[in-house]
Design a protein around this motif. Structure first.
Motif, short mmCIF file in Angstrom:
data_model
loop_
_atom_site.label_atom_id
_atom_site.label_comp_id
_atom_site.label_asym_id
_atom_site.label_seq_id
_atom_site.Cartn_x
_atom_site.Cartn_y
_atom_site.Cartn_z
N LYS A 1 42.91 -6.55 64.41
CA LYS A 1 43.50 -6.90 63.13
C LYS A 1 44.47 -8.07 63.21
CE LYS A 1 42.92 -2.33 61.22
NZ LYS A 1 42.10 -2.65 60.09
N ALA A 2 45.11 -8.26 64.37
CA ALA A 2 46.08 -9.35 64.55
C ALA A 2 46.21 -9.60 66.05
CB ALA A 2 47.44 -8.96 63.97
N PRO A 3 46.60 -10.80 66.44
CA PRO A 3 46.75 -11.07 67.87
C PRO A 3 48.01 -10.42 68.44
CG PRO A 3 47.38 -12.99 66.60
CD PRO A 3 46.85 -11.99 65.63
N ALA A 4 47.95 -10.10 69.71
CA ALA A 4 49.14 -9.69 70.48
C ALA A 4 49.44 -10.84 71.42
CB ALA A 4 48.87 -8.41 71.25
N HIS A 5 50.72 -11.07 71.69
CA HIS A 5 51.13 -12.24 72.47
C HIS A 5 51.83 -11.84 73.76
CE1 HIS A 5 50.13 -14.57 68.92
NE2 HIS A 5 50.90 -13.77 68.22
N VAL A 6 51.80 -12.75 74.72
CA VAL A 6 52.51 -12.56 75.98
C VAL A 6 53.97 -12.23 75.69
CG1 VAL A 6 53.36 -13.73 78.06
CG2 VAL A 6 50.98 -14.02 77.34
N GLY A 7 54.49 -11.24 76.40
CA GLY A 7 55.87 -10.82 76.24
C GLY A 7 56.06 -9.68 75.26
N GLU A 8 55.08 -9.45 74.40
CA GLU A 8 55.20 -8.36 73.44
C GLU A 8 54.84 -7.02 74.10
OE1 GLU A 8 54.39 -10.71 69.27
OE2 GLU A 8 52.71 -9.67 70.19
N LEU A 9 55.29 -5.96 73.48
CA LEU A 9 55.00 -4.61 73.94
C LEU A 9 53.86 -4.04 73.13
CD1 LEU A 9 56.01 -2.32 75.85
CD2 LEU A 9 57.30 -1.46 73.88
N LEU A 10 52.79 -3.66 73.81
CA LEU A 10 51.69 -2.97 73.14
C LEU A 10 52.04 -1.49 73.11
CD1 LEU A 10 48.55 -4.61 74.81
CD2 LEU A 10 49.62 -5.18 72.62
N ILE A 11 51.95 -0.90 71.95
CA ILE A 11 52.20 0.54 71.77
C ILE A 11 50.89 1.16 71.30
CG2 ILE A 11 53.58 2.28 70.58
CD1 ILE A 11 55.57 -0.15 70.01
N LEU A 12 50.37 2.10 72.07
CA LEU A 12 49.09 2.73 71.77
C LEU A 12 49.34 4.19 71.41
CD1 LEU A 12 48.67 0.77 74.55
CD2 LEU A 12 46.37 1.05 73.68
N ARG A 13 48.90 4.58 70.21
CA ARG A 13 49.07 5.96 69.74
C ARG A 13 47.69 6.59 69.62
NH1 ARG A 13 54.34 5.72 68.05
NH2 ARG A 13 55.05 3.65 67.42
N ALA A 14 47.48 7.67 70.37
CA ALA A 14 46.17 8.32 70.40
C ALA A 14 46.29 9.77 69.92
CB ALA A 14 45.61 8.30 71.82
N SER A 15 45.27 10.19 69.17
CA SER A 15 45.26 11.53 68.60
C SER A 15 43.82 12.04 68.52
CB SER A 15 45.88 11.48 67.21
OG SER A 15 45.87 12.74 66.61
N VAL A 16 43.61 13.31 68.87
CA VAL A 16 42.28 13.91 68.72
C VAL A 16 42.05 14.15 67.23
CG1 VAL A 16 40.79 15.88 69.27
CG2 VAL A 16 42.38 15.01 71.00
N ASN A 17 40.94 13.63 66.73
CA ASN A 17 40.60 13.77 65.31
C ASN A 17 39.62 14.91 65.05
OD1 ASN A 17 42.16 11.54 64.61
ND2 ASN A 17 40.45 10.13 64.83
N MET A 18 38.72 15.15 66.02
CA MET A 18 37.69 16.15 65.81
C MET A 18 37.16 16.62 67.16
SD MET A 18 33.86 15.80 64.28
CE MET A 18 33.38 15.15 65.86
N VAL A 19 36.80 17.88 67.22
CA VAL A 19 36.13 18.44 68.40
C VAL A 19 34.85 19.09 67.91
CG1 VAL A 19 36.26 20.12 70.28
CG2 VAL A 19 38.30 18.80 69.63
N SER A 20 33.72 18.70 68.50
CA SER A 20 32.45 19.34 68.18
C SER A 20 32.05 20.20 69.37
CB SER A 20 31.38 18.29 67.87
OG SER A 20 31.06 17.56 69.03
N SER A 21 30.84 20.68 69.37
CA SER A 21 30.42 21.57 70.46
C SER A 21 30.41 20.88 71.82
CB SER A 21 29.03 22.14 70.15
OG SER A 21 28.09 21.09 70.05
N ARG A 22 30.21 19.56 71.84
CA ARG A 22 30.10 18.88 73.14
C ARG A 22 30.90 17.60 73.24
NH1 ARG A 22 24.27 19.79 75.64
NH2 ARG A 22 25.33 18.59 77.24
N SER A 23 31.70 17.26 72.24
CA SER A 23 32.43 16.00 72.32
C SER A 23 33.71 16.07 71.50
CB SER A 23 31.56 14.84 71.84
OG SER A 23 31.24 14.99 70.47
N MET A 24 34.57 15.06 71.73
CA MET A 24 35.83 14.93 71.00
C MET A 24 35.95 13.50 70.51
SD MET A 24 38.39 16.53 73.85
CE MET A 24 37.40 15.99 75.26
N GLU A 25 36.39 13.32 69.27
CA GLU A 25 36.71 11.98 68.80
C GLU A 25 38.22 11.80 68.88
OE1 GLU A 25 35.41 9.65 65.03
OE2 GLU A 25 37.55 10.11 64.80
N VAL A 26 38.63 10.69 69.48
CA VAL A 26 40.03 10.32 69.58
C VAL A 26 40.23 9.00 68.86
CG1 VAL A 26 41.91 9.69 71.17
CG2 VAL A 26 40.31 11.52 71.79
#
Length: 179
Positions: free
Chosen positions: A65-90
């Motif tokens: 969606k937008a560029p990240a630049h040298v020196g900036e802090l990348l913040i990654l937020r992950a969450s499980v959205n769904m669990v099926s019989s054999r897989s998980m969407e994050v």
């Protein structure tokens, strides 16, 4: 199997963008961001599947969606959205914070599918997901729709392969399916 709450596996990871992460213009390479998305997603999936390793089965809807630049802090937020019989969407959301000004931008988002593996490296069920909020419920419904679309796409691909193989007089080549 006892269910696990979304909040039990939510993960926040950070990475400070260095010159080795970027192109000559100072923008962080998409591949670097993608690597960190996969790592944050895997940690989240492993926290949900406790006791099992996980493998990345697919990455769906990767959006920069937008560029990240040298020196900036990348913040990654992950969450499980769904669990099926054999897989998980994050779902993973990436933001970039300018550490000097405090400005934060939404840089990228992706949905990843992970499969829990047992000690013999075979797919095994993950615990059911306990949704705790309306936001979790919305994300779960959206994840179910994305899963249905992926399954339909696989059915169309399988039919096309079988049609091509039939026309050529052979058997189709099938990829192993985890879902």
């Amino acid at each position: 199997m006892e269910g696990r709450k979304v909040s039990d596996s939510e993960t926040v990871a950070t990475h400070r963008a260095l010159p080795s992460d970027a192109n000559p213009a100072g923008n962080v390479h998409g591949g670097v961001i993608l690597k960190h998305i996969d790592l944050a997603g895997a940690v989240c999936a492993m926290r949900h599947a406790r006791g099992h390793t996980v493998v990345t089965a697919s990455i769906d809807r990767m959006e920069f969606k937008a560029p990240a630049h040298v020196g900036e802090l990348l913040i990654l937020r992950a969450s499980v959205n769904m669990v099926s019989s054999r897989s998980m969407e994050v779902g993973v959301r990436v933001e970039s914070e300018d550490l000097l000004t405090g400005d934060v931008r939404h840089v990228a988002s992706a949905y990843l599918t992970f499969v829990a593996m047992d000690e013999n490296r075979k797919p095994t069920p993950a615990p059911p997901l306990i949704l705790e909020s309306q936001t979790h419920q919305r994300r779960n419904e959206e994840a179910k729709r994305r899963r249905e679309l992926r399954q339909e796409e696989r059915r169309r691909e399988k039919l096309a392969q079988e049609s091509m193989a039939h026309a050529a007089g052979g058997e189709p080549v099938r990829a192993k399916e985890f879902y």
